[in-house]
Design an enzyme around this catalytic site. Structure first.
Site, PDB file in Angstrom:
ATOM      1  N   HIS A  59       5.254 -82.326 -34.490  1.00 32.61           N
ATOM      2  CA  HIS A  59       3.929 -81.992 -35.051  1.00 32.61           C
ATOM      3  C   HIS A  59       3.184 -83.268 -35.449  1.00 32.61           C
ATOM      4  O   HIS A  59       1.976 -83.362 -35.271  1.00 32.61           O
ATOM      5  CB  HIS A  59       4.075 -81.056 -36.249  1.00 32.61           C
ATOM      6  CG  HIS A  59       4.628 -79.706 -35.871  1.00 32.61           C
ATOM      7  ND1 HIS A  59       4.124 -78.971 -34.821  1.00 32.61           N
ATOM      8  CD2 HIS A  59       5.643 -78.966 -36.390  1.00 32.61           C
ATOM      9  CE1 HIS A  59       4.807 -77.830 -34.707  1.00 32.61           C
ATOM     10  NE2 HIS A  59       5.727 -77.812 -35.651  1.00 32.61           N
ATOM     11  N   LEU A  95     -19.990 -84.747 -32.396  1.00 32.32           N
ATOM     12  CA  LEU A  95     -18.977 -83.787 -31.928  1.00 32.32           C
ATOM     13  C   LEU A  95     -18.669 -82.838 -33.079  1.00 32.32           C
ATOM     14  O   LEU A  95     -18.398 -83.289 -34.194  1.00 32.32           O
ATOM     15  CB  LEU A  95     -17.688 -84.522 -31.526  1.00 32.32           C
ATOM     16  CG  LEU A  95     -16.499 -83.618 -31.181  1.00 32.32           C
ATOM     17  CD1 LEU A  95     -16.667 -82.984 -29.800  1.00 32.32           C
ATOM     18  CD2 LEU A  95     -15.187 -84.401 -31.226  1.00 32.32           C
ATOM     19  N   ASP A 130       0.051 -76.758 -27.689  1.00 39.14           N
ATOM     20  CA  ASP A 130       1.404 -76.181 -27.764  1.00 39.14           C
ATOM     21  C   ASP A 130       2.448 -77.151 -27.200  1.00 39.14           C
ATOM     22  O   ASP A 130       2.132 -77.967 -26.335  1.00 39.14           O
ATOM     23  CB  ASP A 130       1.414 -74.859 -26.982  1.00 39.14           C
ATOM     24  CG  ASP A 130       2.613 -74.005 -27.346  1.00 39.14           C
ATOM     25  OD1 ASP A 130       3.247 -74.266 -28.387  1.00 39.14           O
ATOM     26  OD2 ASP A 130       2.915 -73.064 -26.587  1.00 39.14           O
TER      27      ASP A 130
HETATM   28  C1  IPE Z   1       0.001 -70.945 -30.459  1.00 41.05           C
HETATM   29  O1  IPE Z   1       1.243 -71.473 -30.186  1.00 41.05           O
HETATM   30  C2  IPE Z   1      -0.472 -71.394 -31.811  1.00 41.05           C
HETATM   31  C3  IPE Z   1      -0.813 -72.806 -31.910  1.00 41.05           C
HETATM   32  C4  IPE Z   1      -0.788 -73.702 -30.950  1.00 41.05           C
HETATM   33  C5  IPE Z   1      -1.240 -73.207 -33.233  1.00 41.05           C
HETATM   34  P1  IPE Z   1       2.588 -70.705 -30.534  1.00 41.05           P
HETATM   35  O2  IPE Z   1       3.684 -71.569 -30.048  1.00 41.05           O
HETATM   36  O3  IPE Z   1       2.603 -70.311 -31.950  1.00 41.05           O
HETATM   37  O4  IPE Z   1       2.434 -69.394 -29.654  1.00 41.05           O
HETATM   38  P2  IPE Z   1       3.548 -68.488 -28.938  1.00 41.05           P
HETATM   39  O5  IPE Z   1       4.554 -68.132 -29.988  1.00 41.05           O
HETATM   40  O6  IPE Z   1       4.131 -69.316 -27.846  1.00 41.05           O
HETATM   41  O7  IPE Z   1       2.794 -67.322 -28.408  1.00 41.05           O
HETATM   42  C1  IPE Z   2       2.380 -75.994 -31.312  1.00 44.48           C
HETATM   43  O1  IPE Z   2       3.643 -76.459 -31.015  1.00 44.48           O
HETATM   44  C2  IPE Z   2       1.978 -76.280 -32.729  1.00 44.48           C
HETATM   45  C3  IPE Z   2       2.015 -75.105 -33.617  1.00 44.48           C
HETATM   46  C4  IPE Z   2       2.208 -73.886 -33.249  1.00 44.48           C
HETATM   47  C5  IPE Z   2       1.809 -75.367 -35.021  1.00 44.48           C
HETATM   48  P1  IPE Z   2       4.921 -75.542 -31.234  1.00 44.48           P
HETATM   49  O2  IPE Z   2       5.457 -75.790 -32.595  1.00 44.48           O
HETATM   50  O3  IPE Z   2       4.621 -74.125 -30.927  1.00 44.48           O
HETATM   51  O4  IPE Z   2       5.898 -76.148 -30.157  1.00 44.48           O
HETATM   52  P2  IPE Z   2       6.892 -75.327 -29.240  1.00 44.48           P
HETATM   53  O5  IPE Z   2       6.076 -74.312 -28.500  1.00 44.48           O
HETATM   54  O6  IPE Z   2       7.908 -74.703 -30.131  1.00 44.48           O
HETATM   55  O7  IPE Z   2       7.475 -76.369 -28.331  1.00 44.48           O
HETATM   56 MG    MG Z   3       4.701 -73.023 -29.241  1.00 45.74          MG
END
Ligand code: IPE
Ligand code: IPE
Ligand code: MG
Length: 259
Positions: A48, A142, A31
């Site tokens: 990303h 892995l 995240d």
């Molecule tokens: C969880 O992160 C999903 C992934 C890392 C793929 P999100 O950013 O989507 O989750 P919330 O919205 O903070 O719960």
């Molecule tokens: C996690 O990073 C990746 C996915 C959920 C695909 P985020 O896109 O949720 O990044 P933040 O949380 O908005 O910074």
């Molecule tokens: Mg996020």
């Protein structure tokens, strides 16, 4: 492919003192890509892409540390609710990563698995994922489980549907049987789940399998979560005492207090 003939991806294992207990299965909620990008004045998709670059480094570190299973949360069932441009961008990134990285992953002895539902993805992308799984199926160094269009609740719903379709009798339903119906069938439960970016929640990730995992939270955004931080997480895990509802081993023979 045998796991014995691959050179180590980084020549660091001689220098690194590894913790005593290395987890068999590490899961990561990757995240913070969006915030990483915004903090640099970049579009979220650049975050990303940077996150994907980082994944390659963390896979190499996992191989080096002899972790057997790595499960990564790449796209949740809830992430469909993001702007279409971001969703499309994430699909493209998955496709690019498969095209660009699959040969190298294969050469490193990585077995790719997918957890989640493929059916909502573009048929061409579904095909690509299936081909990549087939291509790496005999590797055993892995196992990389990619959670893409994955949701823990969706997984349990799917498992119940399949059990009903198979005519499983109520008295035959057990922990073990449910585990066999999950997307992760055959994979041991995660020992640790790491969540980057400072959020302190599970976001629908491995809610069954994570029942007794050790959680590790770090404020670092995913693109910056490096080998050193992974190593710190492993050290922290090594120091945790897992009791599974029992009591500490050295406390079983304490003298009884007279009442
Ligand atoms: C969880 O992160 C999903 C992934 C890392 C793929 P999100 O950013 O989507 O989750 P919330 O919205 O903070 O719960
Ligand atoms: C996690 O990073 C990746 C996915 C959920 C695909 P985020 O896109 O949720 O990044 P933040 O949380 O908005 O910074
Ligand atoms: Mg996020």
């Amino acid at each position: 492919m045998s796991s014995t003939n691959h050179p180590l991806p980084m020549n660091q294992s001689e220098k690194t003192e590894l913790p005593e207990r290395i987890p068999q299965h590490v899961a990561i909620i990757m995240d913070g890509n969006g915030r990483w990008a915004i903090s640099r004045g970049l579009p979220r998709l650049a975050g990303h892409r940077a996150g994907t670059e980082n994944l390659r480094r963390i896979i190499e570190a996992c191989i080096e540390f002899k972790i057997r299973y790595l499960t990564i949360y790449a796209f949740s069932t809830e992430n469909w609710g993001r702007p279409q441009e971001e969703v499309q961008g994430l699909m493209r990134i998955l496709e690019d990563v498969i095209d660009r990285e699959i040969q190298e992953l294969h050469d490193q002895g990585v077995k790719l698995r997918h957890i989640g539902r493929l059916d909502r993805l573009d048929p061409r992308l579904q095909e690509k994922v299936l081909q990549a799984i087939e291509f790496t199926k005999d590797n055993n160094r892995l196992t990389l489980n990619v959670a893409f269009n994955y949701g823990g609740r969706d997984e349990i719903v799917c498992a119940i549907q399949h059990m009903l379709e198979d005519g499983v009798e109520a008295e035959d339903v057990s922990d073990e049987l449910v585990s066999q119906y999950l997307f992760t069938a055959g994979v041991p439960d995660p020992d640790i789940i790491i969540r980057t970016s400072g959020e302190l929640r599970g976001s629908n990730f491995l809610i069954w399998q994570g029942a007794y995992c050790e959680w590790i939270f770090t404020p670092t955004y995913w693109p910056d979560f490096d080998r050193t931080e992974l190593l710190s997480a492993l050290e922290e895990f090594s120091q945790r005492e897992r009791r599974y509802g029992k009591i500490a081993e050295n406390q079983g023979d304490l003298p009884q207090h007279a009442s």
